[in-house]
Design an enzyme around this catalytic site. Structure first.
Site, mmCIF file in Angstrom:
data_model
loop_
_atom_site.group_PDB
_atom_site.id
_atom_site.type_symbol
_atom_site.label_atom_id
_atom_site.label_comp_id
_atom_site.label_asym_id
_atom_site.label_seq_id
_atom_site.Cartn_x
_atom_site.Cartn_y
_atom_site.Cartn_z
ATOM 1 N N CYS A 46 -88.443 -28.346 97.942
ATOM 2 C CA CYS A 46 -89.170 -29.023 96.669
ATOM 3 C C CYS A 46 -90.605 -28.429 96.490
ATOM 4 O O CYS A 46 -91.187 -28.395 95.375
ATOM 5 C CB CYS A 46 -89.049 -30.695 96.844
ATOM 6 S SG CYS A 46 -87.068 -31.098 96.691
ATOM 7 N N THR A 47 -91.331 -28.362 97.690
ATOM 8 C CA THR A 47 -92.760 -27.989 97.715
ATOM 9 C C THR A 47 -92.685 -26.377 97.215
ATOM 10 O O THR A 47 -93.518 -26.162 96.415
ATOM 11 C CB THR A 47 -93.210 -28.066 99.258
ATOM 12 O OG1 THR A 47 -93.036 -29.643 99.783
ATOM 13 C CG2 THR A 47 -94.560 -27.646 99.428
#
Length: 155
Positions: A46-47
């Site tokens: 997600c980062t």
């Protein structure tokens, strides 16, 4: 509420976002909108996905395109995640899963042998008239932001 369909208008929605914003889809008419759903703030995939969109933000802006990230995390977690990685776009908190359900991204997932209902990494491209023009489901992060950028260019 039925879920979204390709080449059909996306129903207006309202959702709380970072920066004390309330995002309304109707307020974004006249711009393209990329909405990406991701499982959890501050996790590796997600980062990376957020950073990939961040790093292409100028190109998206040149194409009149707004980017919005969505997960079920709360606004406080979102504010921290956004600040830490200097995301120039807002993150929507979808704790009640209204948006997740509208876009049909809650799926049965497995982790370490346990089954649970989680967010299937997905991205949606809505054109300036509010019509859904492209969708990516079960997204693999690598190269994804470039693929979305190409789809915006093709509109």
């Amino acid at each position: 509420m039925p879920s979204v369909e390709l080449n059909k208008p996306v129903p207006d929605f309202e959702a709380p976002a970072t920066g004390d914003q309330t995002i309304r889809l109707d307020d974004l008419k006249g711009q393209n909108v990329v909405i990406y759903f991701y499982p959890k703030d501050n996790t590796p995939g997600c980062t990376t996905e957020g950073q990939d969109f961040r790093d292409r933000m100028k190109q998206f802006e040149e194409l009149d395109t707004v980017i919005l990230g969505v997960s079920r995390d709360g606004l406080k977690a979102h504010e921290n995640f956004r600040a830490k990685h200097e995301f120039p776009f807002h993150l929507i908190s979808d704790k009640d899963e209204a948006l997740c359900n509208l876009f049909d991204v809650i799926k049965l997932k497995k982790l370490y042998g346990k089954e649970y209902m989680g967010v299937d990494r997905s991205t949606f491209l809505i054109d300036k008239d509010g019509v859904l023009r492209a969708e990516w489901r079960g997204v693999k992060v690598k190269g994804h932001a470039d693929e979305v950028l190409e789809a915006v260019k093709a509109l």
